[in-house]
Design a protein around this motif. Structure first.
Motif, short mmCIF file in Angstrom:
data_model
loop_
_atom_site.label_atom_id
_atom_site.label_comp_id
_atom_site.label_asym_id
_atom_site.label_seq_id
_atom_site.Cartn_x
_atom_site.Cartn_y
_atom_site.Cartn_z
N TYR A 66 0.81 -1.20 0.00
CA TYR A 66 0.00 0.00 0.00
C TYR A 66 0.86 1.27 0.00
O TYR A 66 0.46 2.29 -0.55
CB TYR A 66 -0.98 0.04 1.18
CG TYR A 66 -1.73 1.33 1.16
CD1 TYR A 66 -2.70 1.57 0.18
CD2 TYR A 66 -1.40 2.36 2.03
CE1 TYR A 66 -3.34 2.79 0.10
CE2 TYR A 66 -2.04 3.58 1.95
CZ TYR A 66 -3.00 3.79 0.99
OH TYR A 66 -3.62 5.00 0.88
N GLY A 67 2.04 1.19 0.60
CA GLY A 67 2.94 2.35 0.60
C GLY A 67 3.20 2.86 -0.81
O GLY A 67 3.22 4.07 -1.06
N GLY A 68 3.39 1.95 -1.76
CA GLY A 68 3.60 2.35 -3.15
C GLY A 68 2.36 2.98 -3.76
O GLY A 68 2.44 3.95 -4.52
N VAL A 69 1.20 2.44 -3.41
CA VAL A 69 -0.06 3.01 -3.89
C VAL A 69 -0.23 4.42 -3.31
O VAL A 69 -0.66 5.35 -4.00
CB VAL A 69 -1.26 2.11 -3.50
CG1 VAL A 69 -2.58 2.77 -3.85
CG2 VAL A 69 -1.13 0.75 -4.15
N PHE A 70 0.14 4.60 -2.05
CA PHE A 70 0.03 5.90 -1.40
C PHE A 70 0.90 6.94 -2.10
O PHE A 70 0.46 8.07 -2.31
CB PHE A 70 0.42 5.78 0.08
CG PHE A 70 0.34 7.09 0.81
CD1 PHE A 70 -0.87 7.56 1.27
CD2 PHE A 70 1.48 7.83 1.05
CE1 PHE A 70 -0.96 8.77 1.95
CE2 PHE A 70 1.41 9.05 1.72
CZ PHE A 70 0.18 9.51 2.17
N VAL A 71 2.12 6.57 -2.47
CA VAL A 71 3.01 7.50 -3.15
C VAL A 71 2.37 7.98 -4.46
O VAL A 71 2.27 9.19 -4.72
CB VAL A 71 4.39 6.86 -3.42
CG1 VAL A 71 5.23 7.71 -4.36
CG2 VAL A 71 5.13 6.63 -2.10
N ALA A 72 1.96 7.05 -5.29
CA ALA A 72 1.36 7.41 -6.58
C ALA A 72 0.04 8.15 -6.38
O ALA A 72 -0.23 9.17 -7.04
CB ALA A 72 1.16 6.16 -7.43
N GLY A 73 -0.78 7.66 -5.47
CA GLY A 73 -2.07 8.29 -5.23
C GLY A 73 -1.95 9.71 -4.69
O GLY A 73 -2.76 10.58 -5.02
N SER A 74 -0.93 9.95 -3.88
CA SER A 74 -0.72 11.30 -3.34
C SER A 74 -0.40 12.30 -4.44
O SER A 74 -0.86 13.44 -4.42
CB SER A 74 0.40 11.29 -2.30
OG SER A 74 0.02 10.51 -1.19
N LEU A 75 0.39 11.87 -5.41
CA LEU A 75 0.69 12.74 -6.55
C LEU A 75 -0.57 13.03 -7.36
O LEU A 75 -0.81 14.18 -7.77
CB LEU A 75 1.77 12.13 -7.43
CG LEU A 75 3.17 12.06 -6.80
CD1 LEU A 75 4.13 11.31 -7.71
CD2 LEU A 75 3.71 13.44 -6.47
#
Length: 111
Positions: A66-75
Motif C-alpha cells: 500500500y505504501g507504493g499506492v500511497f506515493v502514486a495516489g498522493s501525486l
C-alpha cells in the motif's frame, strides 16, 4: 478477478487515507475547523478497514504494498485537488513504487 478486486481495494484505501489526511490538513493548517478534522479521522479509519479486505492474509505485505499506492495516489490527489504538477522524476518515482506494489502483491509464490 482476484487481482482486479485487490487493485480496487487499494484504490479505495488510497482515497480514504489521502482524503482523510487532506481533511485533517485543511481543518488544522487551513483553519477550516474541527468538523474537517473529525471527517478526516473517520476517513482514516475507513482506510484501515479497507485494508482488511485484501485477499492476502499478511498485514506486513499489504501495508508495504500500500505504501507504493500511497506515493502514486498522493501525486494524483495533488494534481486533481491542489493543482500540483509533478515533474518527470515524481512520475518515475511513482512508477517505480507501483512496480514494487505489483512485485510484492501479484508475483506468484510457492506455497
Amino acid at each position: 478477478m482476484l487481482i482486479l478486486r485487490s487493485v480496487a481495494l487499494f484504490a479505495a484505501a488510497a482515497l480514504f487515507e489521502i482524503g482523510g489526511a487532506w481533511l485533517v490538513w485543511q481543518g488544522i493548517r487551513e483553519h477550516r475547523g474541527w468538523i474537517w478534522v473529525g471527517a478526516g479521522v473517520i476517513a482514516l479509519g475507513m482506510y484501515g478497514a479497507f485494508a482488511t479486505f485484501q485477499p492476502d492474509a499478511h498485514f506486513g505485505r499489504i501495508l508495504a504494498a500500500y505504501g507504493g499506492v500511497f506515493v502514486a495516489g498522493s501525486l494524483v490527489w495533488g494534481m486533481v485537488v491542489d493543482g500540483f504538477r509533478p515533474d518527470r522524476w515524481d512520475v518515475v518515482g511513482a512508477l517505480v513504487c507501483l512496480l514494487g506494489v505489483a512485485i510484492i502483491m501479484y508475483t506468484p509464490r510457492s506455497a
